[in-house]
Design a protein around this motif. Structure first.
Motif, mmCIF file in Angstrom:
data_model
loop_
_atom_site.group_PDB
_atom_site.id
_atom_site.type_symbol
_atom_site.label_atom_id
_atom_site.label_comp_id
_atom_site.label_asym_id
_atom_site.label_seq_id
_atom_site.Cartn_x
_atom_site.Cartn_y
_atom_site.Cartn_z
ATOM 1 N N LEU A 163 8.801 11.039 -5.949
ATOM 2 C CA LEU A 163 9.619 10.221 -5.058
ATOM 3 C C LEU A 163 11.037 10.080 -5.605
ATOM 4 N N VAL A 164 11.162 9.976 -6.936
ATOM 5 C CA VAL A 164 12.489 9.927 -7.560
ATOM 6 C C VAL A 164 13.272 11.204 -7.233
ATOM 7 N N PRO A 220 -0.945 8.397 -11.098
ATOM 8 C CA PRO A 220 0.181 8.082 -10.206
ATOM 9 C C PRO A 220 1.544 8.503 -10.746
ATOM 10 N N LEU A 221 1.599 9.030 -11.992
ATOM 11 C CA LEU A 221 2.889 9.370 -12.582
ATOM 12 C C LEU A 221 3.616 10.422 -11.752
ATOM 13 N N ASN A 222 2.901 11.464 -11.335
ATOM 14 C CA ASN A 222 3.555 12.535 -10.572
ATOM 15 C C ASN A 222 4.046 12.031 -9.204
ATOM 16 N N GLU A 223 3.310 11.106 -8.590
ATOM 17 C CA GLU A 223 3.721 10.572 -7.286
ATOM 18 C C GLU A 223 5.043 9.824 -7.393
ATOM 19 N N GLU A 224 5.164 8.995 -8.416
ATOM 20 C CA GLU A 224 6.367 8.181 -8.563
ATOM 21 C C GLU A 224 7.585 9.044 -8.881
ATOM 22 N N PHE A 225 7.427 10.009 -9.771
ATOM 23 C CA PHE A 225 8.579 10.836 -10.128
ATOM 24 C C PHE A 225 8.892 11.862 -9.038
ATOM 25 N N LEU A 240 0.831 -1.207 0.000
ATOM 26 C CA LEU A 240 0.000 0.000 0.000
ATOM 27 C C LEU A 240 0.866 1.259 0.000
ATOM 28 N N ASP A 241 1.959 1.234 0.750
ATOM 29 C CA ASP A 241 2.867 2.384 0.761
ATOM 30 C C ASP A 241 3.440 2.637 -0.628
ATOM 31 N N GLN A 242 3.743 1.569 -1.347
ATOM 32 C CA GLN A 242 4.270 1.726 -2.702
ATOM 33 C C GLN A 242 3.234 2.315 -3.650
ATOM 34 N N MET A 243 1.949 2.128 -3.326
ATOM 35 C CA MET A 243 0.876 2.721 -4.129
ATOM 36 C C MET A 243 0.428 4.066 -3.567
ATOM 37 N N PHE A 244 1.197 4.579 -2.581
ATOM 38 C CA PHE A 244 0.901 5.873 -1.957
ATOM 39 C C PHE A 244 -0.475 5.868 -1.291
ATOM 40 N N ILE A 245 -0.829 4.702 -0.742
ATOM 41 C CA ILE A 245 -2.044 4.564 0.059
ATOM 42 C C ILE A 245 -1.581 4.285 1.486
ATOM 43 N N PHE A 246 -1.666 5.284 2.327
ATOM 44 C CA PHE A 246 -1.099 5.179 3.666
ATOM 45 C C PHE A 246 -2.210 4.896 4.672
ATOM 46 N N ALA A 249 21.956 8.281 -5.691
ATOM 47 C CA ALA A 249 22.374 8.471 -7.086
ATOM 48 C C ALA A 249 21.169 8.372 -8.014
ATOM 49 N N PHE A 250 21.205 9.161 -9.085
ATOM 50 C CA PHE A 250 20.063 9.220 -9.997
ATOM 51 C C PHE A 250 19.784 7.847 -10.618
ATOM 52 N N ASP A 251 20.847 7.113 -10.940
ATOM 53 C CA ASP A 251 20.654 5.773 -11.501
ATOM 54 C C ASP A 251 19.917 4.871 -10.518
ATOM 55 N N ASP A 252 20.264 4.982 -9.232
ATOM 56 C CA ASP A 252 19.597 4.159 -8.217
ATOM 57 C C ASP A 252 18.142 4.589 -8.036
ATOM 58 N N CYS A 253 17.880 5.882 -8.154
ATOM 59 C CA CYS A 253 16.493 6.366 -8.057
ATOM 60 C C CYS A 253 15.632 5.750 -9.156
ATOM 61 N N LEU A 254 16.185 5.716 -10.366
ATOM 62 C CA LEU A 254 15.447 5.101 -11.478
ATOM 63 C C LEU A 254 15.301 3.599 -11.273
ATOM 64 N N LEU A 255 16.308 2.974 -10.682
ATOM 65 C CA LEU A 255 16.223 1.538 -10.392
ATOM 66 C C LEU A 255 15.113 1.253 -9.390
ATOM 67 N N HIS A 256 14.999 2.090 -8.361
ATOM 68 C CA HIS A 256 13.923 1.932 -7.387
ATOM 69 C C HIS A 256 12.559 2.105 -8.049
ATOM 70 N N LEU A 257 12.479 3.059 -8.971
ATOM 71 C CA LEU A 257 11.226 3.276 -9.700
ATOM 72 C C LEU A 257 10.849 2.051 -10.521
ATOM 73 N N ARG A 258 11.835 1.462 -11.151
ATOM 74 C CA ARG A 258 11.566 0.271 -11.964
ATOM 75 C C ARG A 258 11.120 -0.906 -11.113
ATOM 76 N N LYS A 259 11.611 -0.979 -9.865
ATOM 77 C CA LYS A 259 11.176 -2.045 -8.970
ATOM 78 C C LYS A 259 9.744 -1.817 -8.497
ATOM 79 N N ARG A 260 9.388 -0.553 -8.265
ATOM 80 C CA ARG A 260 8.021 -0.251 -7.814
ATOM 81 C C ARG A 260 7.009 -0.431 -8.936
ATOM 82 N N ILE A 261 7.415 -0.054 -10.148
ATOM 83 C CA ILE A 261 6.525 -0.153 -11.314
ATOM 84 C C ILE A 261 7.197 -1.048 -12.351
ATOM 85 N N PRO A 262 6.971 -2.351 -12.304
ATOM 86 C CA PRO A 262 7.646 -3.257 -13.245
ATOM 87 C C PRO A 262 7.013 -3.220 -14.638
ATOM 88 N N LEU A 263 7.478 -2.252 -15.447
ATOM 89 C CA LEU A 263 6.983 -2.107 -16.813
ATOM 90 C C LEU A 263 8.158 -2.162 -17.789
#
Length: 220
Positions: free
Chosen positions: A148-149, A141-146, A43-49, A158-172
């Motif tokens: 967080l980035v 949800p696009l603005n929420e994820e970015f 739920l936290d990953q979906m910004f539902i707290f 690091a910016f690369d790690d931020c994008l990696l975390h994003l890819r883990k949260r949103i596996p597309l």
């Protein structure tokens, strides 16, 4: 003699129940706590707290409510069993559907987000500033994820790690393509505006191809 035997039997059953019920209750509570932590993280990953005790109450009360409902509807002890089985399953199904819908919505917004990034870079903004514009202008949800980035990057990640975390949260796959292209362009000094423009074309063509394949599959 019979009374003594019955007394011994009932005493044994009572003792076993006395020893087993606390153990079963403790195991059940621990399993629900473990499940609660997993659900809370999703739920936290979906910004539902939500507060943890509310999630725990939901998972503990749902089987009981469905069991009572099953008995009332079916007017048979089988309804109790059906309710107890469906109780732990339905919240999982509901949560999974929420995640899928959010991921699909994110994917639908991705092309517009890339176009906004490209426009921002053409206006002379840096990549970080372009992401900030994206987080401000695009809907959830696009603005929420970015957002967080950006927050992670400002905290020193690091910016690369931020994008990696994003890819883990949103596996597309599209997001993997974007993150890889951005990282390569940043390392080699490529033109990010052209990269985003090309990604827009690539993602649109990919979606058209997928829709075409899906249509042919249904017709077949």
């Amino acid at each position: 003699m019979l009374n003594i035997i019955l007394l011994l039997i009932f005493s044994s059953i009572a003792y076993i129940a006395y020893r087993l019920i606390p153990y079963i209750t403790e195991r059940y509570y621990k399993s629900q706590n473990k499940r609660m932590e997993k659900v809370a993280k999703e739920l936290d990953q979906m910004f539902i707290f939500q507060e943890r005790h509310r999630i725990l109450a939901l998972f503990m009360l749902t089987p009981l409510c469905l069991a009572v409902l099953g008995v009332v509807l079916f007017r048979h002890p089988l309804g109790l069993l059906v309710g107890l089985i469906l109780g732990p399953i339905l919240p999982k199904i509901f949560l999974k559907n929420m995640s899928i819908l959010r991921r699909n919505k994110f994917q639908a917004q991705l092309v517009d987000g890339l176009m906004l990034l490209s426009s921002s870079l053409r206006a002379g903004l840096s990549l970080n500033q372009a992401f900030e514009v994206l987080a401000e202008e695009m809907p959830a949800p696009l603005n929420e994820e970015f957002a967080l980035v950006i927050k992670e990057n400002k905290m020193g990640v690091a910016f690369d790690d931020c994008l990696l975390h994003l890819r883990k949260r949103i596996p597309l796959e599209d997001l993997d393509l974007i993150a890889t292209a951005v990282n390569i362009a940043r390392e080699t000094g490529g033109n990010l505006t052209e990269v985003f423009d090309q990604l827009v074309v690539t993602i649109r063509d990919k979606k058209k191809l997928e829709d075409r394949v899906r249509t042919l599959t249904v017709q077949g």
